[in-house]
Design a protein around this motif. Structure first.
Motif, PDB file in Angstrom:
ATOM      1  N   PHE A  38       1.122  -1.104   0.168  1.00  0.00           N
ATOM      2  CA  PHE A  38      -0.133   0.083  -0.053  1.00  0.00           C
ATOM      3  C   PHE A  38       1.331   1.434   0.122  1.00  0.00           C
ATOM      4  O   PHE A  38       1.452   1.111   0.928  1.00  0.00           O
ATOM      5  N   GLY A  39       1.395   1.888  -0.928  1.00  0.00           N
ATOM      6  CA  GLY A  39       1.139   3.288  -1.308  1.00  0.00           C
ATOM      7  C   GLY A  39       1.311   4.369  -1.205  1.00  0.00           C
ATOM      8  O   GLY A  39       0.285   4.534  -1.895  1.00  0.00           O
ATOM      9  N   HIS A  40       0.691   5.363  -0.673  1.00  0.00           N
ATOM     10  CA  HIS A  40       0.173   6.440  -0.674  1.00  0.00           C
ATOM     11  C   HIS A  40       1.218   7.788  -1.464  1.00  0.00           C
ATOM     12  O   HIS A  40       2.723   7.924  -0.702  1.00  0.00           O
ATOM     13  N   SER A  41       0.591   8.748  -2.371  1.00  0.00           N
ATOM     14  CA  SER A  41       1.633   9.493  -3.665  1.00  0.00           C
ATOM     15  C   SER A  41       2.862   8.429  -3.235  1.00  0.00           C
ATOM     16  O   SER A  41       2.778   7.671  -4.400  1.00  0.00           O
ATOM     17  N   ARG A  52      -9.481  11.438 -11.237  1.00  0.00           N
ATOM     18  CA  ARG A  52      -9.956   9.468 -11.109  1.00  0.00           C
ATOM     19  C   ARG A  52      -9.512   9.637 -12.276  1.00  0.00           C
ATOM     20  O   ARG A  52      -9.339   7.795 -12.658  1.00  0.00           O
ATOM     21  N   ALA A  53      -9.012   9.800 -13.840  1.00  0.00           N
ATOM     22  CA  ALA A  53      -8.616   9.659 -14.537  1.00  0.00           C
ATOM     23  C   ALA A  53      -6.802   9.053 -14.220  1.00  0.00           C
ATOM     24  O   ALA A  53      -6.781   7.944 -15.036  1.00  0.00           O
ATOM     25  N   ASP A  54      -6.770   9.685 -13.679  1.00  0.00           N
ATOM     26  CA  ASP A  54      -5.158   9.555 -13.606  1.00  0.00           C
ATOM     27  C   ASP A  54      -5.104   8.181 -12.193  1.00  0.00           C
ATOM     28  O   ASP A  54      -4.228   8.020 -12.629  1.00  0.00           O
ATOM     29  N   ALA A  55      -5.877   8.142 -11.648  1.00  0.00           N
ATOM     30  CA  ALA A  55      -5.821   6.606 -10.726  1.00  0.00           C
ATOM     31  C   ALA A  55      -6.213   5.617 -11.320  1.00  0.00           C
ATOM     32  O   ALA A  55      -5.627   4.549 -10.927  1.00  0.00           O
ATOM     33  N   GLY A  56      -7.290   6.040 -12.771  1.00  0.00           N
ATOM     34  CA  GLY A  56      -6.770   4.549 -13.233  1.00  0.00           C
ATOM     35  C   GLY A  56      -6.113   4.230 -14.677  1.00  0.00           C
ATOM     36  O   GLY A  56      -6.276   3.133 -15.169  1.00  0.00           O
ATOM     37  N   GLY A  61      -2.202   8.128  -5.828  1.00  0.00           N
ATOM     38  CA  GLY A  61      -0.722   8.426  -6.772  1.00  0.00           C
ATOM     39  C   GLY A  61      -1.333   8.085  -7.853  1.00  0.00           C
ATOM     40  O   GLY A  61      -1.527   7.826  -8.958  1.00  0.00           O
ATOM     41  N   CYS A  62      -0.102   9.546  -8.894  1.00  0.00           N
ATOM     42  CA  CYS A  62      -1.043   9.196 -10.516  1.00  0.00           C
ATOM     43  C   CYS A  62       0.094   8.385 -10.953  1.00  0.00           C
ATOM     44  O   CYS A  62       1.253   7.892 -10.438  1.00  0.00           O
ATOM     45  N   ALA A  63      -0.648   7.071 -12.349  1.00  0.00           N
ATOM     46  CA  ALA A  63       0.419   6.105 -12.482  1.00  0.00           C
ATOM     47  C   ALA A  63       1.210   6.706 -13.071  1.00  0.00           C
ATOM     48  O   ALA A  63       1.371   7.678 -13.330  1.00  0.00           O
ATOM     49  N   VAL A 109      -8.601   7.174  -5.009  1.00  0.00           N
ATOM     50  CA  VAL A 109      -8.069   8.511  -4.854  1.00  0.00           C
ATOM     51  C   VAL A 109      -9.193   9.388  -3.830  1.00  0.00           C
ATOM     52  O   VAL A 109     -10.541   8.791  -4.018  1.00  0.00           O
ATOM     53  N   GLY A 110      -9.234  10.442  -3.741  1.00  0.00           N
ATOM     54  CA  GLY A 110      -9.481  11.363  -3.317  1.00  0.00           C
ATOM     55  C   GLY A 110     -10.893  12.544  -4.413  1.00  0.00           C
ATOM     56  O   GLY A 110     -10.245  12.375  -4.985  1.00  0.00           O
ATOM     57  N   THR A 111     -12.626  12.660  -3.901  1.00  0.00           N
ATOM     58  CA  THR A 111     -12.865  13.332  -5.125  1.00  0.00           C
ATOM     59  C   THR A 111     -11.859  14.637  -5.082  1.00  0.00           C
ATOM     60  O   THR A 111     -12.405  15.185  -6.147  1.00  0.00           O
TER      61      THR A 111
END
Length: 258
Positions: A94-97, A208-212, A126-128, A199-201
């Motif tokens: 589990f990694g944050h940012s 959301r797209a970055d997370a996807g 975190g951005c992919a 991801v947070g809203t």
């Protein structure tokens, strides 16, 4: 209650102990400037279903006298060596940012070494790698850097006080931001384990797209979980995140019968 360093390595902090009965262990990787203790509330929420430990980067808390590393790859190399040498599987990451990138690279190292791969990667806030934005805050003066960090957390934590701003570990934060700015994943970098992006809203950095886009970096299943809040949504969504982790790990395939 304080966290406790693993007896064999300063890289691993034990947060909340759970019975060693083969249940999964979650390994958490902090954000830029963050430390292992950030994940203690999550560890409490996950106990006793999941034992949670966290990686402690150099340059913070009890390792503050050590020079921070300025490379995602170096952080991943050192963390991988520590994990492989001290913690038996099964592991989930589990990694944050910043920690999402480090955890991704650690998972790649497990696979490259032919070791038992992690069960799953949880990429939080975190951005992919394929859509990663390059930060420049580490190039600013101290006052500007502190102001930017305060604004980043304001949606979740409120603006930092003057005392809190002065206490920020700026050398470690600059090193961590520099690590992200320098990071370049291979175009086809993927892992063979499921990836859950969280991801947070109201996150001003990760959409959301970055997370996807994390789905591009796994040959297994990809999923996105959205929570109310900003970049540090985890501060107020601990129980929801814990439920996501427990549910995802409970759904993993059962081992094959001998």
């Amino acid at each position: 209650m304080p966290t406790h360093a693993h007896a064999r390595t300063p890289w691993i902090r034990r947060l909340v102990a759970a019975p060693a009965d083969g249940r999964p262990r979650l390994v958490c990787f902090p954000h830029a400037g963050g430390s292992a203790s950030y994940f203690r509330p999550l560890a409490i929420a996950l106990s006793p279903q999941v034992e949670t430990v966290a990686v402690q980067y150099p340059g913070r808390q009890e390792r503050r006298a050590e020079a921070p590393l300025e490379s995602v790859e170096r952080l991943a190399d050192e963390a991988f060596d520590a994990l492989r040498g001290t913690l038996p599987g099964p592991l989930a990451l589990f990694g944050h940012s910043l920690g999402a990138l480090v955890a991704f690279e650690v998972a790649r190292r497990f696979e490259a070494a032919g070791a038992e791969p992690p069960l799953r990667l949880f990429a939080s806030a975190g951005c992919a790698p394929s859509v990663l934005r390059r930060p420049t805050a580490h190039l600013a003066d101290d006052a500007t850097l502190r102001a930017e960090l305060s604004a980043l957390g304001a949606a979740d934590r409120g603006p930092l006080s003057a005392a809190e701003l002065r206490a920020l570990p700026l050398p470690a934060i600059r090193a961590d931001y520099r690590a992200v700015a320098r990071y370049r994943a291979d175009p086809g970098a993927r892992v063979g384990i499921p990836v859950t992006a969280l991801v947070g809203t109201e996150d001003p950095i990760v959409s959301r797209a970055d997370a996807g886009a994390w789905a591009r970096h796994t040959t297994a299943a990809g999923a996105v979980q959205v929570f109310g809040g900003g970049h540090f949504y985890l501060d107020h969504q601990v129980h929801g995140v814990a439920a996501t982790v427990v549910g995802a790990l409970a759904a993993r395939p059962a081992p094959a019968s001998p």
